[in-house]
Design a protein around this motif. Structure first.
Motif, short mmCIF file in Angstrom:
data_model
loop_
_atom_site.label_atom_id
_atom_site.label_comp_id
_atom_site.label_asym_id
_atom_site.label_seq_id
_atom_site.Cartn_x
_atom_site.Cartn_y
_atom_site.Cartn_z
N SER A 142 0.85 -1.19 0.00
CA SER A 142 0.00 0.00 0.00
C SER A 142 0.89 1.24 0.00
CB SER A 142 -0.90 0.01 1.24
OG SER A 142 -1.41 1.30 1.49
N ASP A 221 -7.81 -12.75 -0.98
CA ASP A 221 -8.01 -12.82 0.46
C ASP A 221 -8.08 -14.28 0.88
OD1 ASP A 221 -10.68 -13.78 0.05
OD2 ASP A 221 -11.42 -11.73 -0.05
N SER A 228 -7.60 -8.88 -6.86
CA SER A 228 -7.86 -7.55 -7.42
C SER A 228 -7.24 -6.50 -6.54
CB SER A 228 -9.37 -7.29 -7.54
OG SER A 228 -9.93 -7.02 -6.28
N ASP A 229 -7.18 -5.26 -7.05
CA ASP A 229 -6.61 -4.18 -6.26
C ASP A 229 -7.54 -3.72 -5.14
OD1 ASP A 229 -8.55 -2.90 -7.73
OD2 ASP A 229 -7.20 -1.47 -8.69
N LYS A 230 -8.70 -4.33 -5.05
CA LYS A 230 -9.62 -4.02 -3.95
C LYS A 230 -9.35 -4.89 -2.72
CE LYS A 230 -13.40 -2.48 -6.96
NZ LYS A 230 -12.62 -2.55 -8.20
N ASN A 231 -8.54 -5.92 -2.89
CA ASN A 231 -8.23 -6.82 -1.79
C ASN A 231 -6.82 -6.58 -1.27
OD1 ASN A 231 -10.64 -8.27 -1.33
ND2 ASN A 231 -10.27 -9.53 -3.14
N ARG A 232 -6.55 -7.12 -0.07
CA ARG A 232 -5.30 -6.83 0.64
C ARG A 232 -4.16 -7.77 0.28
NH1 ARG A 232 -6.28 -7.68 6.52
NH2 ARG A 232 -4.07 -7.14 6.61
#
Length: 240
Positions: A142, A221, A228-232
């Motif tokens: 991040s 996850d 995807s870039d929405k997950n960590r």
């Protein structure tokens, strides 16, 4: 303030890493799907190793820290289908092969150089059955986290009498995040250094491919969610 070495206190490590461990069920499901025997690299105190063994799987936990293994052996007393070995994940030869090998909990971030990660993957291939799988699991970097103010203390844990705050300074040339953890526990205060190599998804994927492995599944996850870039997380299931 006193400085201590990270991974020198197995009991404290377990307190510190006992929260929000959704990866335990994830790896149980991975082993149910792909089978045992299982090898966990950088197993620490057996946070993942022991629950997998309790499901009846034959599993070996490998770690460089004797203190972490000492705590793992203590917790695993009476479990016959588990073995702990004190080895370096970049240079080991156990003389047997495994159906499932995994490196979880961001442990790949302790490998700082091309040679270290290549040597680890070579050892994995040498120990993997022809139809076996290797699972690699770490966070997606991040930019917001890496670029934080290096003089500010950020909260990490405040549970069960243990309080940890952290600072970090990111070296963008070496791709190493230099973290300092500030501990308060049972009336004592001390500092531990934690340096973590930052790996970006395309980088990890290329390491896997150029070392003779192919990615068969990718998850974002520990609920097997979309990559995807929405997950960590970046989680890869690989075969030779």
């Amino acid at each position: 303030m006193e400085k201590r070495q990270i991974y020198d206190d197995g009991e404290l490590y377990d307190i510190q890493n006992s929260f929000d461990r959704d990866d335990i069920d994830f790896y149980k499901q991975i082993v149910r799907k792909y089978g045992d025997p299982v090898l966990e690299l950088a197993c620490g105190t057996g946070v993942l190793t022991i629950p997998i063994a309790k499901e009846g799987n034959s599993i070996t936990g490998l770690d460089l820290s004797k203190e972490m293994l000492r705590q793992g052996i203590k917790k695993a007393e009476g479990i016959k289908n588990i073995e702990f070995v004190n080895e370096n994940m970049t240079d080991f030869n156990l003389g047997k092969k495994f159906k499932t090998i995994f490196l979880g909990f961001n442990s790949v971030c302790h490998l700082f150089s091309y040679f270290e990660i290549t040597n680890m993957l070579t050892c994995v291939k040498n120990h993997l059955e022809s139809n076996g799988v290797f699972v690699l699991d770490c966070f997606i970097p991040s930019a917001k986290y890496l670029c934080r103010d290096e003089n500010t203390h950020y909260p990490v844990i405040d549970e069960r009498g243990l309080k940890i705050t952290e600072t970090n300074k990111y070296d963008s040339i070496e791709q190493i995040n230099h973290i300092k953890w500030f501990y308060e526990y049972e009336g004592e205060k001390w500092i531990e250094d934690l340096d973590m190599r930052i790996f970006y998804p395309q980088e990890i994927q290329n390491y896997i491919k150029i070392n003779g492995m192919k990615i068969i599944e990718m998850y974002g996850d520990h609920d097997f969610g979309e990559f995807s870039d929405k997950n960590r997380f970046q989680i890869y299931v690989c075969k030779k």
